[in-house]
Motif scaffolding. Structure first.
Motif, PDB file in Angstrom:
ATOM      1  N   ASP A   1       0.950  -1.132  -0.208  1.00 57.51           N
ATOM      2  CA  ASP A   1      -0.058   0.089   0.049  1.00 57.51           C
ATOM      3  C   ASP A   1       0.844   1.168   0.021  1.00 57.51           C
ATOM      4  O   ASP A   1       1.927   1.298   0.709  1.00 57.51           O
ATOM      5  N   VAL A   2       0.343   2.185  -0.899  1.00 62.50           N
ATOM      6  CA  VAL A   2       1.095   3.348  -0.927  1.00 62.50           C
ATOM      7  C   VAL A   2       0.165   4.477  -0.952  1.00 62.50           C
ATOM      8  O   VAL A   2      -0.464   4.754  -2.134  1.00 62.50           O
ATOM      9  N   GLY A   3       0.033   5.097   0.177  1.00 65.13           N
ATOM     10  CA  GLY A   3      -1.386   5.904   0.426  1.00 65.13           C
ATOM     11  C   GLY A   3      -2.624   5.142   0.146  1.00 65.13           C
ATOM     12  O   GLY A   3      -2.714   4.069   0.765  1.00 65.13           O
ATOM     13  N   GLU A   4      -3.530   5.738  -0.683  1.00 64.70           N
ATOM     14  CA  GLU A   4      -4.603   5.191  -1.120  1.00 64.70           C
ATOM     15  C   GLU A   4      -4.603   4.183  -2.368  1.00 64.70           C
ATOM     16  O   GLU A   4      -5.534   3.799  -2.793  1.00 64.70           O
ATOM     17  N   GLU A   5      -3.145   3.890  -2.847  1.00 62.37           N
ATOM     18  CA  GLU A   5      -3.208   3.134  -3.977  1.00 62.37           C
ATOM     19  C   GLU A   5      -2.150   1.953  -3.634  1.00 62.37           C
ATOM     20  O   GLU A   5      -1.770   2.001  -2.601  1.00 62.37           O
ATOM     21  N   THR A   6      -2.240   1.068  -4.581  1.00 60.73           N
ATOM     22  CA  THR A   6      -1.447  -0.101  -4.242  1.00 60.73           C
ATOM     23  C   THR A   6      -0.630  -0.537  -5.264  1.00 60.73           C
ATOM     24  O   THR A   6      -1.060  -0.528  -6.382  1.00 60.73           O
ATOM     25  N   VAL A   7       0.626  -0.964  -4.854  1.00 57.21           N
ATOM     26  CA  VAL A   7       1.700  -1.326  -6.091  1.00 57.21           C
ATOM     27  C   VAL A   7       1.470  -3.252  -5.985  1.00 57.21           C
ATOM     28  O   VAL A   7       1.583  -3.658  -4.694  1.00 57.21           O
ATOM     29  N   LEU A   8       1.458  -3.829  -7.081  1.00 50.22           N
ATOM     30  CA  LEU A   8       1.417  -5.306  -6.907  1.00 50.22           C
ATOM     31  C   LEU A   8       2.686  -5.529  -7.596  1.00 50.22           C
ATOM     32  O   LEU A   8       2.996  -5.351  -8.805  1.00 50.22           O
ATOM     33  N   ARG A   9       3.546  -6.446  -7.171  1.00 42.14           N
ATOM     34  CA  ARG A   9       4.791  -6.955  -7.597  1.00 42.14           C
ATOM     35  C   ARG A   9       4.696  -8.235  -7.821  1.00 42.14           C
ATOM     36  O   ARG A   9       4.310  -9.135  -7.026  1.00 42.14           O
ATOM     37  N   ASP A  10       4.883  -8.908  -9.300  1.00 40.15           N
ATOM     38  CA  ASP A  10       4.918 -10.276  -9.428  1.00 40.15           C
ATOM     39  C   ASP A  10       6.123 -10.537  -9.364  1.00 40.15           C
ATOM     40  O   ASP A  10       7.040 -10.387  -9.998  1.00 40.15           O
ATOM     41  N   GLU A  11       6.568 -11.577  -8.494  1.00 36.19           N
ATOM     42  CA  GLU A  11       7.727 -11.898  -8.092  1.00 36.19           C
ATOM     43  C   GLU A  11       8.611 -12.853  -9.120  1.00 36.19           C
ATOM     44  O   GLU A  11       9.574 -13.154  -9.450  1.00 36.19           O
ATOM     45  N   ARG A  12       7.572 -13.483 -10.031  1.00 38.20           N
ATOM     46  CA  ARG A  12       7.955 -14.471 -11.067  1.00 38.20           C
ATOM     47  C   ARG A  12       8.576 -13.726 -12.064  1.00 38.20           C
ATOM     48  O   ARG A  12       9.453 -14.041 -12.586  1.00 38.20           O
ATOM     49  N   THR A  13       7.960 -12.490 -12.486  1.00 37.75           N
ATOM     50  CA  THR A  13       8.472 -11.779 -13.745  1.00 37.75           C
ATOM     51  C   THR A  13       9.085 -10.469 -13.352  1.00 37.75           C
ATOM     52  O   THR A  13       9.889  -9.745 -14.101  1.00 37.75           O
TER      53      THR A  13
ATOM     54  N   THR B   1      -7.768  -0.301  -5.940  1.00 42.78           N
ATOM     55  CA  THR B   1      -7.108  -0.722  -4.460  1.00 42.78           C
ATOM     56  C   THR B   1      -8.559  -1.230  -3.578  1.00 42.78           C
ATOM     57  O   THR B   1      -8.548  -2.281  -2.997  1.00 42.78           O
ATOM     58  N   GLN B   2      -9.794  -0.180  -3.842  1.00 39.41           N
ATOM     59  CA  GLN B   2     -10.850  -0.611  -3.121  1.00 39.41           C
ATOM     60  C   GLN B   2     -11.519  -2.335  -3.499  1.00 39.41           C
ATOM     61  O   GLN B   2     -11.947  -2.973  -2.719  1.00 39.41           O
ATOM     62  N   VAL B   3     -11.423  -2.347  -4.658  1.00 39.18           N
ATOM     63  CA  VAL B   3     -12.027  -3.571  -5.283  1.00 39.18           C
ATOM     64  C   VAL B   3     -11.113  -4.659  -4.975  1.00 39.18           C
ATOM     65  O   VAL B   3     -11.681  -5.629  -4.452  1.00 39.18           O
ATOM     66  N   LEU B   4      -9.733  -4.504  -4.936  1.00 42.21           N
ATOM     67  CA  LEU B   4      -8.878  -5.571  -4.572  1.00 42.21           C
ATOM     68  C   LEU B   4      -9.027  -5.833  -3.152  1.00 42.21           C
ATOM     69  O   LEU B   4      -9.151  -7.230  -2.608  1.00 42.21           O
ATOM     70  N   ARG B   5      -9.041  -5.019  -2.273  1.00 44.88           N
ATOM     71  CA  ARG B   5      -9.505  -5.159  -0.748  1.00 44.88           C
ATOM     72  C   ARG B   5     -10.701  -5.861  -0.668  1.00 44.88           C
ATOM     73  O   ARG B   5     -10.893  -6.887   0.176  1.00 44.88           O
ATOM     74  N   GLY B   6     -11.831  -5.576  -1.469  1.00 46.25           N
ATOM     75  CA  GLY B   6     -13.311  -6.265  -1.323  1.00 46.25           C
ATOM     76  C   GLY B   6     -13.173  -7.564  -1.396  1.00 46.25           C
ATOM     77  O   GLY B   6     -13.255  -8.485  -1.017  1.00 46.25           O
ATOM     78  N   LEU B   7     -12.270  -7.965  -2.784  1.00 43.40           N
ATOM     79  CA  LEU B   7     -12.227  -9.430  -3.180  1.00 43.40           C
ATOM     80  C   LEU B   7     -11.341 -10.101  -2.117  1.00 43.40           C
ATOM     81  O   LEU B   7     -11.640 -11.277  -2.001  1.00 43.40           O
ATOM     82  N   LEU B   8     -10.340  -9.582  -1.497  1.00 44.64           N
ATOM     83  CA  LEU B   8      -9.561 -10.190  -0.692  1.00 44.64           C
ATOM     84  C   LEU B   8     -10.224 -10.398   0.798  1.00 44.64           C
ATOM     85  O   LEU B   8      -9.723 -11.593   1.430  1.00 44.64           O
ATOM     86  N   ILE B   9     -11.181  -9.942   1.150  1.00 41.83           N
ATOM     87  CA  ILE B   9     -11.792 -10.194   1.929  1.00 41.83           C
ATOM     88  C   ILE B   9     -13.198 -10.967   1.689  1.00 41.83           C
ATOM     89  O   ILE B   9     -14.022 -11.309   2.627  1.00 41.83           O
TER      90      ILE B   9
END
Length: 87
Positions: A13-25, A36-44
């Motif tokens: 999380d960076v403020g109200e945004e989210t950085v996603l890092r794919d460790e594979r690539t 970010t709001q969509v992702l948080r909702g999905l994850l819960i």
């Protein structure tokens, strides 16, 4: 169907945004605050309709617009292989 981030995707999380890092690539994606709001909702475990309803209320936008936004974000995250089914 519940969704989760793949185990090799690291969210920061960076403020109200989210950085996603794919460790594979090594690729990174920046989600704005709506993403970010969509992702948080999905994850819960919220379904897309509930997330869309919350977006519509929060941003005072038509439900159809919010639903389209949620669908688009989920499709892009899945297309980038960042999400997987958790069930």
């Amino acid at each position: 169907m519940p969704l989760r981030l793949r185990p090799d995707v690291d969210p920061t999380d960076v403020g109200e945004e989210t950085v996603l890092r794919d460790e594979r690539t090594g690729r990174r994606w920046l989600l704005n605050r709506t993403g970010t709001q969509v992702l948080r909702g999905l994850l819960i475990g919220q379904d897309a309709d509930r997330i869309a309803g919350e977006l519509a209320d929060r941003h005072r936008i038509p439900a159809a617009v919010a639903r389209h936004d949620v669908t688009t974000i989920v499709e892009r995250l899945r297309g980038a292989a960042l999400l997987e089914s958790s069930g």
